[in-house]
Design an enzyme around this catalytic site. Structure first.
Site, PDB file in Angstrom:
ATOM      1  N   ILE A  17       3.666 -18.104  33.693  1.00  0.00           N
ATOM      2  CA  ILE A  17       4.858 -17.608  32.993  1.00  0.00           C
ATOM      3  C   ILE A  17       5.154 -18.441  31.739  1.00  0.00           C
ATOM      4  O   ILE A  17       5.663 -17.914  30.739  1.00  0.00           O
ATOM      5  CB  ILE A  17       6.086 -17.518  33.930  1.00  0.00           C
ATOM      6  CG1 ILE A  17       7.139 -16.587  33.353  1.00  0.00           C
ATOM      7  CG2 ILE A  17       6.687 -18.886  34.243  1.00  0.00           C
ATOM      8  CD1 ILE A  17       6.695 -15.168  33.132  1.00  0.00           C
ATOM      9  N   SER A  39       2.926 -31.450  32.616  1.00  0.00           N
ATOM     10  CA  SER A  39       2.164 -30.652  33.567  1.00  0.00           C
ATOM     11  C   SER A  39       0.991 -31.502  34.031  1.00  0.00           C
ATOM     12  O   SER A  39       0.448 -32.286  33.249  1.00  0.00           O
ATOM     13  CB  SER A  39       1.668 -29.378  32.874  1.00  0.00           C
ATOM     14  OG  SER A  39       1.700 -28.273  33.718  1.00  0.00           O
ATOM     15  N   ARG A  40       0.586 -31.325  35.291  1.00  0.00           N
ATOM     16  CA  ARG A  40      -0.493 -32.172  35.805  1.00  0.00           C
ATOM     17  C   ARG A  40      -1.840 -31.741  35.243  1.00  0.00           C
ATOM     18  O   ARG A  40      -2.725 -32.557  35.023  1.00  0.00           O
ATOM     19  CB  ARG A  40      -0.515 -32.093  37.337  1.00  0.00           C
ATOM     20  CG  ARG A  40       0.756 -32.584  37.991  1.00  0.00           C
ATOM     21  CD  ARG A  40       0.880 -32.063  39.389  1.00  0.00           C
ATOM     22  NE  ARG A  40       0.685 -30.606  39.430  1.00  0.00           N
ATOM     23  CZ  ARG A  40       0.629 -29.878  40.538  1.00  0.00           C
ATOM     24  NH1 ARG A  40       0.751 -30.466  41.700  1.00  0.00           N
ATOM     25  NH2 ARG A  40       0.436 -28.573  40.477  1.00  0.00           N
ATOM     26  N   LYS A  93      13.483 -18.488  37.449  1.00  0.00           N
ATOM     27  CA  LYS A  93      13.914 -17.971  38.745  1.00  0.00           C
ATOM     28  C   LYS A  93      12.802 -18.200  39.765  1.00  0.00           C
ATOM     29  O   LYS A  93      11.647 -18.257  39.374  1.00  0.00           O
ATOM     30  CB  LYS A  93      14.306 -16.491  38.672  1.00  0.00           C
ATOM     31  CG  LYS A  93      13.301 -15.552  38.013  1.00  0.00           C
ATOM     32  CD  LYS A  93      11.959 -15.243  38.577  1.00  0.00           C
ATOM     33  CE  LYS A  93      11.771 -14.891  40.003  1.00  0.00           C
ATOM     34  NZ  LYS A  93      10.356 -14.412  40.254  1.00  0.00           N
ATOM     35  N   ASP A 171       9.568 -13.352  45.803  1.00  0.00           N
ATOM     36  CA  ASP A 171       9.406 -13.873  44.432  1.00  0.00           C
ATOM     37  C   ASP A 171       9.633 -12.744  43.418  1.00  0.00           C
ATOM     38  O   ASP A 171      10.473 -12.878  42.526  1.00  0.00           O
ATOM     39  CB  ASP A 171       8.041 -14.552  44.255  1.00  0.00           C
ATOM     40  CG  ASP A 171       7.865 -15.073  42.836  1.00  0.00           C
ATOM     41  OD1 ASP A 171       8.340 -16.180  42.544  1.00  0.00           O
ATOM     42  OD2 ASP A 171       7.301 -14.327  41.998  1.00  0.00           O
TER      43      ASP A 171
HETATM   44  P1  NAP Z   1       1.903 -20.807  38.114  1.00  0.00           P
HETATM   45  O1  NAP Z   1       1.004 -19.971  37.271  1.00  0.00           O
HETATM   46  O2  NAP Z   1       1.400 -21.305  39.415  1.00  0.00           O
HETATM   47  O3  NAP Z   1       2.418 -21.993  37.178  1.00  0.00           O
HETATM   48  C1  NAP Z   1       3.298 -22.983  37.623  1.00  0.00           C
HETATM   49  C2  NAP Z   1       2.804 -24.327  37.115  1.00  0.00           C
HETATM   50  O4  NAP Z   1       3.678 -25.330  37.614  1.00  0.00           O
HETATM   51  C3  NAP Z   1       1.427 -24.666  37.618  1.00  0.00           C
HETATM   52  O5  NAP Z   1       0.423 -24.207  36.732  1.00  0.00           O
HETATM   53  C4  NAP Z   1       1.451 -26.173  37.732  1.00  0.00           C
HETATM   54  O6  NAP Z   1       0.916 -26.753  36.552  1.00  0.00           O
HETATM   55  C5  NAP Z   1       2.932 -26.545  37.790  1.00  0.00           C
HETATM   56  N1  NAP Z   1       3.284 -27.154  39.083  1.00  0.00           N
HETATM   57  C6  NAP Z   1       4.020 -28.273  39.252  1.00  0.00           C
HETATM   58  N2  NAP Z   1       4.165 -28.563  40.533  1.00  0.00           N
HETATM   59  C7  NAP Z   1       3.501 -27.639  41.220  1.00  0.00           C
HETATM   60  C8  NAP Z   1       3.264 -27.405  42.597  1.00  0.00           C
HETATM   61  N3  NAP Z   1       3.758 -28.215  43.539  1.00  0.00           N
HETATM   62  N4  NAP Z   1       2.525 -26.334  42.955  1.00  0.00           N
HETATM   63  C9  NAP Z   1       2.011 -25.500  42.028  1.00  0.00           C
HETATM   64  N5  NAP Z   1       2.201 -25.681  40.693  1.00  0.00           N
HETATM   65  C10 NAP Z   1       2.934 -26.732  40.298  1.00  0.00           C
HETATM   66  O7  NAP Z   1       3.253 -20.008  38.460  1.00  0.00           O
HETATM   67  P2  NAP Z   1       4.059 -18.988  37.521  1.00  0.00           P
HETATM   68  O8  NAP Z   1       3.635 -17.598  37.800  1.00  0.00           O
HETATM   69  O9  NAP Z   1       4.033 -19.472  36.121  1.00  0.00           O
HETATM   70  O10 NAP Z   1       5.498 -19.135  38.174  1.00  0.00           O
HETATM   71  C11 NAP Z   1       6.325 -20.256  37.956  1.00  0.00           C
HETATM   72  C12 NAP Z   1       7.758 -19.815  38.150  1.00  0.00           C
HETATM   73  O11 NAP Z   1       8.033 -18.749  37.220  1.00  0.00           O
HETATM   74  C13 NAP Z   1       8.022 -19.232  39.549  1.00  0.00           C
HETATM   75  O12 NAP Z   1       9.279 -19.631  40.007  1.00  0.00           O
HETATM   76  C14 NAP Z   1       7.999 -17.720  39.329  1.00  0.00           C
HETATM   77  O13 NAP Z   1       8.850 -17.034  40.239  1.00  0.00           O
HETATM   78  C15 NAP Z   1       8.536 -17.626  37.916  1.00  0.00           C
HETATM   79  N6  NAP Z   1       8.109 -16.391  37.219  1.00  0.00           N
HETATM   80  C16 NAP Z   1       6.812 -15.993  37.236  1.00  0.00           C
HETATM   81  C17 NAP Z   1       6.461 -14.783  36.617  1.00  0.00           C
HETATM   82  C18 NAP Z   1       5.039 -14.295  36.564  1.00  0.00           C
HETATM   83  O14 NAP Z   1       4.815 -13.152  36.126  1.00  0.00           O
HETATM   84  N7  NAP Z   1       4.044 -15.072  36.946  1.00  0.00           N
HETATM   85  C19 NAP Z   1       7.441 -14.006  36.017  1.00  0.00           C
HETATM   86  C20 NAP Z   1       8.743 -14.479  35.971  1.00  0.00           C
HETATM   87  C21 NAP Z   1       9.068 -15.670  36.600  1.00  0.00           C
HETATM   88  P3  NAP Z   1       0.116 -28.155  36.670  1.00  0.00           P
HETATM   89  O15 NAP Z   1      -0.917 -27.957  37.736  1.00  0.00           O
HETATM   90  O16 NAP Z   1      -0.440 -28.332  35.301  1.00  0.00           O
HETATM   91  O17 NAP Z   1       1.161 -29.169  37.054  1.00  0.00           O
END
Ligand code: NAP
Length: 311
Positions: A17, A39-40, A93, A171
């Site tokens: 996101i 970010s890690r 969120k 989610d």
């Molecule tokens: P994601 O692709 O998994 O990205 C989250 C990032 O957070 C990871 O790449 C990771 O980066 C970092 N992170 C830090 N601590 C972590 C942990 N314990 N476990 C996993 N990742 C960790 O997830 P996302 O889809 O971007 O979603 C993140 C948030 O945005 C969620 O709350 C989701 O509900 C919200 N969201 C997502 C979307 C969507 O379409 N994907 C839409 C709206 C809202 P590092 O490994 O570099 O630390």
């Protein structure tokens, strides 16, 4: 504040996101200057990148705002630290894993005199405001929510989403609940919930909810992550003066089948404009109703075991 009058901002959690929406919206807007990332593994070109969050807070005291785009499980700790360090905080969120964490963040932000913005991106979808206005003065008879998408398509490789605190199908489902609580006045209550858990996962892959408006009108919601064909994010509201349909996650609106508003994807630019406005006015915006409905669904939830989910 930077020399260009923009608010210096850091982004934590460079994942899907952040790349799809946050970074482009920050860069195309005029309120914030993206100045660092934490970010890690992920990195953002052209800014200082940190792996360690505490090191960032100590090193970049010039950065006054932080956008937390990590999964909810780690957000509370990051938010607390940022607030205590006097930074304004934007939360993706869901704002936290529990109502207790969410309320604690609000108290801390008030004590520290910083802005806390618990965002609900779906509330910024084009049709949500006109739908809210259309419903004023009408009597709601019933509401149906259908939120069905393919988890493999929208959440590939996101192991965290299946773990405790990951929300599973809630989610995306919480986005529907964020629209519902924006367009319907009064407190909504959860009467019954059926949660379907894959035998190899900690979070549900589907959920059926029965809720009520404050006036007693029934609301049913079907959230399902096993939808492989057309993807559906619809809310149907039957009133004493016609039928409202919100489609595509709140981007499109129909009244009695006739299109009223057509979406442009401005959700995240709207979010950053609002964050800047809140900071400039010394205010916070943290409405936890959608999170409360999810918590109540888990409290009311009947567990049903379904087939294992193999990605
Ligand atoms: P994601 O692709 O998994 O990205 C989250 C990032 O957070 C990871 O790449 C990771 O980066 C970092 N992170 C830090 N601590 C972590 C942990 N314990 N476990 C996993 N990742 C960790 O997830 P996302 O889809 O971007 O979603 C993140 C948030 O945005 C969620 O709350 C989701 O509900 C919200 N969201 C997502 C979307 C969507 O379409 N994907 C839409 C709206 C809202 P590092 O490994 O570099 O630390």
């Amino acid at each position: 504040m930077t020399s260009t009058g923009r608010i210096a901002l850091a982004l934590a959690g460079v994942g899907k996101i952040a790349r799809d929406q946050h970074i482009p919206s920050i860069e195309s807007g005029s309120d914030f200057a993206l100045a660092a990332a934490i970010s890690r593994n992920g990195k953002i070109d052209g800014v200082e990148n940190f792996v360690d969050y505490d090191a960032f807070l100590a090193a970049r005291t010039d950065i006054t705002a932080v956008s937390l785009c990590t999964p909810p499980e780690v957000r509370f700790d990051m938010a607390k630290k940022a607030i205590k360090a006097g930074r304004h905080v934007l939360l993706e969120k869901p704002p936290a894993t529990t109502i207790g964490e969410a309320e604690a963040m609000s108290v801390l932000a008030k004590e520290a005199g910083v802005t806390l913005f618990a965002t609900w991106h779906s509330r910024f979808a084009d049709a949500v405001k006109p739908a809210t206005e259309w419903l004023v003065g009408k009597t709601i008879k019933k509401i149906e929510i259908i939120w069905k998408e393919d988890v493999r398509r929208w959440h590939p490789g996101q192991a965290w989403i299946w773990e405790a605190g990951g929300f599973g199908v809630f989610d995306p489902g919480i986005n529907a609940l964020s629209i519902l609580t924006a367009i319907v006045p009064g407190a909504i209550t959860v009467n019954h919930a059926k949660l379907s858990f894959p035998s190899n996962r900690q979070q549900p892959i589907a959920a059926s909810l029965a809720m009520s408006t404050a006036e007693g009108a029934p609301i049913v919601a079907e959230f399902d992550w096993r939808q492989e064909g057309p993807q559906t994010w619809d809310i149907l509201v039957e009133t004493d003066a016609g039928k409202l349909q919100l489609s595509k996650g709140g981007a499109e609106m129909f009244v009695d089948g006739v299109a009223v508003a057509t979406g442009h994807d401005r959700e995240y630019s709207g979010i950053y404009q609002r964050f800047a406005e809140l900071i400039r006015n010394g205010q916070s915006d943290a409405d936890y109703q959608p999170l409360r409905l999810v918590a109540d669904a888990f409290l009311r939830g009947e567990r049903h075991d379904v087939d294992a989910f193999i990605e």
